[in-house]
Design a protein around this motif. Structure first.
Motif, PDB file in Angstrom:
ATOM      1  N   GLY A  28     -43.608  57.354 -52.260  1.00 56.85           N
ATOM      2  CA  GLY A  28     -42.772  57.917 -51.214  1.00 56.85           C
ATOM      3  C   GLY A  28     -42.059  59.190 -51.606  1.00 56.85           C
ATOM      4  N   ARG A  29     -41.271  59.685 -50.684  1.00 54.25           N
ATOM      5  CA  ARG A  29     -40.502  60.916 -50.900  1.00 54.25           C
ATOM      6  C   ARG A  29     -39.038  60.635 -50.678  1.00 54.25           C
ATOM      7  N   LEU A  30     -38.214  61.395 -51.391  1.00 56.29           N
ATOM      8  CA  LEU A  30     -36.784  61.213 -51.283  1.00 56.29           C
ATOM      9  C   LEU A  30     -36.172  62.530 -50.815  1.00 56.29           C
ATOM     10  N   TYR A  31     -35.510  62.490 -49.671  1.00 60.79           N
ATOM     11  CA  TYR A  31     -34.853  63.690 -49.143  1.00 60.79           C
ATOM     12  C   TYR A  31     -33.345  63.536 -49.239  1.00 60.79           C
ATOM     13  N   LYS A  32     -32.679  64.652 -49.463  1.00 60.77           N
ATOM     14  CA  LYS A  32     -31.233  64.661 -49.297  1.00 60.77           C
ATOM     15  C   LYS A  32     -30.935  65.257 -47.930  1.00 60.77           C
ATOM     16  N   THR A  33     -30.163  64.518 -47.139  1.00 58.32           N
ATOM     17  CA  THR A  33     -29.812  64.991 -45.807  1.00 58.32           C
ATOM     18  C   THR A  33     -28.404  64.481 -45.501  1.00 58.32           C
ATOM     19  N   THR A  34     -28.032  64.445 -44.236  1.00 53.79           N
ATOM     20  CA  THR A  34     -26.694  63.937 -43.918  1.00 53.79           C
ATOM     21  C   THR A  34     -26.796  62.824 -42.891  1.00 53.79           C
ATOM     22  N   ILE A  81     -22.242  44.550 -56.730  1.00 54.49           N
ATOM     23  CA  ILE A  81     -23.057  45.298 -57.695  1.00 54.49           C
ATOM     24  C   ILE A  81     -23.201  46.729 -57.202  1.00 54.49           C
ATOM     25  N   ARG A  82     -23.020  47.703 -58.112  1.00 53.95           N
ATOM     26  CA  ARG A  82     -23.108  49.108 -57.729  1.00 53.95           C
ATOM     27  C   ARG A  82     -24.533  49.536 -57.450  1.00 53.95           C
ATOM     28  N   VAL A  83     -24.873  49.591 -56.173  1.00 55.99           N
ATOM     29  CA  VAL A  83     -26.162  50.124 -55.722  1.00 55.99           C
ATOM     30  C   VAL A  83     -25.842  50.985 -54.493  1.00 55.99           C
ATOM     31  N   PRO A  84     -26.760  51.843 -54.054  1.00 55.81           N
ATOM     32  CA  PRO A  84     -26.450  52.633 -52.861  1.00 55.81           C
ATOM     33  C   PRO A  84     -26.286  51.730 -51.636  1.00 55.81           C
ATOM     34  N   GLY A  85     -25.336  52.066 -50.777  1.00 49.82           N
ATOM     35  CA  GLY A  85     -25.176  51.334 -49.530  1.00 49.82           C
ATOM     36  C   GLY A  85     -26.311  51.692 -48.569  1.00 49.82           C
ATOM     37  N   VAL A  86     -26.663  50.766 -47.690  1.00 48.50           N
ATOM     38  CA  VAL A  86     -27.716  51.034 -46.694  1.00 48.50           C
ATOM     39  C   VAL A  86     -27.052  51.484 -45.401  1.00 48.50           C
ATOM     40  N   TYR A  87     -27.381  52.702 -44.948  1.00 50.61           N
ATOM     41  CA  TYR A  87     -26.817  53.203 -43.697  1.00 50.61           C
ATOM     42  C   TYR A  87     -27.682  52.793 -42.498  1.00 50.61           C
ATOM     43  N   ALA A  88     -28.993  52.920 -42.651  1.00 44.90           N
ATOM     44  CA  ALA A  88     -29.898  52.613 -41.545  1.00 44.90           C
ATOM     45  C   ALA A  88     -31.298  52.409 -42.109  1.00 44.90           C
ATOM     46  N   SER A  89     -32.155  51.742 -41.340  1.00 43.54           N
ATOM     47  CA  SER A  89     -33.541  51.607 -41.785  1.00 43.54           C
ATOM     48  C   SER A  89     -34.454  51.508 -40.579  1.00 43.54           C
ATOM     49  N   ASP A  90     -35.695  51.896 -40.758  1.00 43.57           N
ATOM     50  CA  ASP A  90     -36.700  51.781 -39.714  1.00 43.57           C
ATOM     51  C   ASP A  90     -38.008  51.412 -40.394  1.00 43.57           C
ATOM     52  N   TRP A 100     -25.731  58.579 -50.516  1.00 39.91           N
ATOM     53  CA  TRP A 100     -26.106  59.547 -51.545  1.00 39.91           C
ATOM     54  C   TRP A 100     -25.312  59.255 -52.812  1.00 39.91           C
ATOM     55  N   VAL A 101     -26.019  59.065 -53.902  1.00 37.42           N
ATOM     56  CA  VAL A 101     -25.337  58.827 -55.179  1.00 37.42           C
ATOM     57  C   VAL A 101     -25.306  60.143 -55.953  1.00 37.42           C
ATOM     58  N   GLU A 165     -14.897  57.446 -53.936  1.00 33.11           N
ATOM     59  CA  GLU A 165     -14.051  58.645 -54.025  1.00 33.11           C
ATOM     60  C   GLU A 165     -14.861  59.933 -53.972  1.00 33.11           C
ATOM     61  N   VAL A 166     -16.160  59.739 -53.792  1.00 35.68           N
ATOM     62  CA  VAL A 166     -17.029  60.888 -53.990  1.00 35.68           C
ATOM     63  C   VAL A 166     -17.207  61.692 -52.712  1.00 35.68           C
ATOM     64  N   SER A 167     -17.164  63.003 -52.810  1.00 33.45           N
ATOM     65  CA  SER A 167     -17.360  63.844 -51.638  1.00 33.45           C
ATOM     66  C   SER A 167     -18.827  64.213 -51.485  1.00 33.45           C
ATOM     67  N   GLY A 168     -19.598  63.898 -52.485  1.00 32.12           N
ATOM     68  CA  GLY A 168     -21.008  64.257 -52.430  1.00 32.12           C
ATOM     69  C   GLY A 168     -21.278  65.532 -53.205  1.00 32.12           C
ATOM     70  N   GLU A 169     -20.244  66.225 -53.603  1.00 29.56           N
ATOM     71  CA  GLU A 169     -20.431  67.489 -54.319  1.00 29.56           C
ATOM     72  C   GLU A 169     -20.309  67.302 -55.828  1.00 29.56           C
TER      73      GLU A 169
END
Ligand SMILES: Nc1ncnc2c1ncn2[C@@H]1O[C@H](COP(=O)(O)OP(=O)(O)O)[C@@H](O)[C@H]1O
Ligand SMILES: [Mg+2]
Length: 255
Positions: A28-34, A81-90, A100-101, A165-169
């Motif tokens: 697969g591919r991993l994109y950074k978006t918002t 456990i520290r893993v990325p949260g799931v926002y949405a899925s299809d 985004w980590v 606490e992360v702003s993503g930057e």
């Protein structure tokens, strides 16, 4: 810059921030978006259709993988456990939208810290401390009944600040070994409390570590040392790891 691939339909709608292709793997591919607002960064993990597979089988496999990763991520989050949260899925569209980590894969940070050093690695307290945090993160995950299935230093991020606490930057500095271990890529993970499954998880990491960071193999014991103290059966898992190694060795002797 979205790379040379056609964007998945979810990223083709007008978007205030252009999606960026971060990695292109075999599956697969991993994109950074918002997500929802232009200032909430997110990771979109997209599994494109595989034209070489039978379409019905391909759709079934994609659906299974997406749902299974989403479920296990949610379960880990519930358990703390520290893993990325799931926002949405299809699962039909083949994508998973994740928190985004920030930071970098542990592999990158270890290699930066090693530089071209050939000696003194065994005395590097900062690196050893990182290894112990890795052991603790894996032990905590095993303790809640999750085995990862593909532990490598690419499937863990070193994230400079606690996620909330992360702003993503805050992507962290090159070579910096501070921060939190966040386990990612749970596409092959499953629920298991079996000692054997946990030992195999550690063995997979041990082998991957040895080939990715051969010069740092001498400090891998720190991972296991820290793992030992994370839950009651951890010492039994480490005992089992010795059997798993033995089997691995026999297998490589046979062919
Ligand atoms: N939630 C995330 N936040 C930031 N980067 C991520 C995230 N998930 C994955 N990545 C980056 O994308 C890479 C590939 O993602 P991963 O989930 O490991 O998929 P693959 O199955 O292709 O290995 C990771 O090694 C990491 O660098
Ligand atoms: Mg991966």
């Amino acid at each position: 810059m979205s790379g040379d691939f056609p964007l998945p339909p979810i990223l083709q709608t007008p978007c205030s921030s252009e999606p960026v292709l971060v990695t292109q793997g075999a599956e697969g591919r991993l994109y950074k978006t918002t997500y929802l607002t232009p200032n909430l960064p997110c990771a979109l993990k997209y599994r494109p259709p595989k034209p070489w597979r039978h379409p019905t089988l391909d759709a079934r496999l994609t659906k299974h993988r997406i749902l299974s990763e989403a479920r296990i991520l949610s379960r880990c989050r519930k358990e703390g456990i520290r893993v990325p949260g799931v926002y949405a899925s299809d699962e039909v569209g083949g994508w998973l939208m994740l928190e985004w980590v920030p930071g970098a894969p542990v592999r990158v940070r270890i290699n930066e810290a090693l530089g071209d050093r050939q000696c003194g690695i065994e005395e590097d307290e900062e690196l050893k401390y990182l290894m112990r945090r890795i052991g603790k993160a894996i032990g905590d995950m095993h303790a809640v009944g999750v085995v990862h299935g593909d532990l490598t230093t690419s499937n863990m991020m070193l994230s400079p600040k606690p996620l909330n606490e992360v702003s993503g930057e805050a992507e962290g500095e090159k070579g910096c070994l501070e921060g939190e271990i966040v386990i990612i890529d749970l596409g092959l993970a499953s629920g298991s409390l079996l000692i054997e499954d946990r030992a195999v998880d550690l063995y997979v990491l041990e082998r991957a570590f040895g080939s990715t960071h051969p010069r740092a193999e001498c400090i891998f014991d720190q991972v296991l040392e820290a793992y030992k103290g994370t839950f009651k059966q951890a010492p039994v898992v480490l005992k089992k790891l010795e059997d798993v190694r033995m089997r691995g060795r026999k297998r490589s002797m046979i062919g």
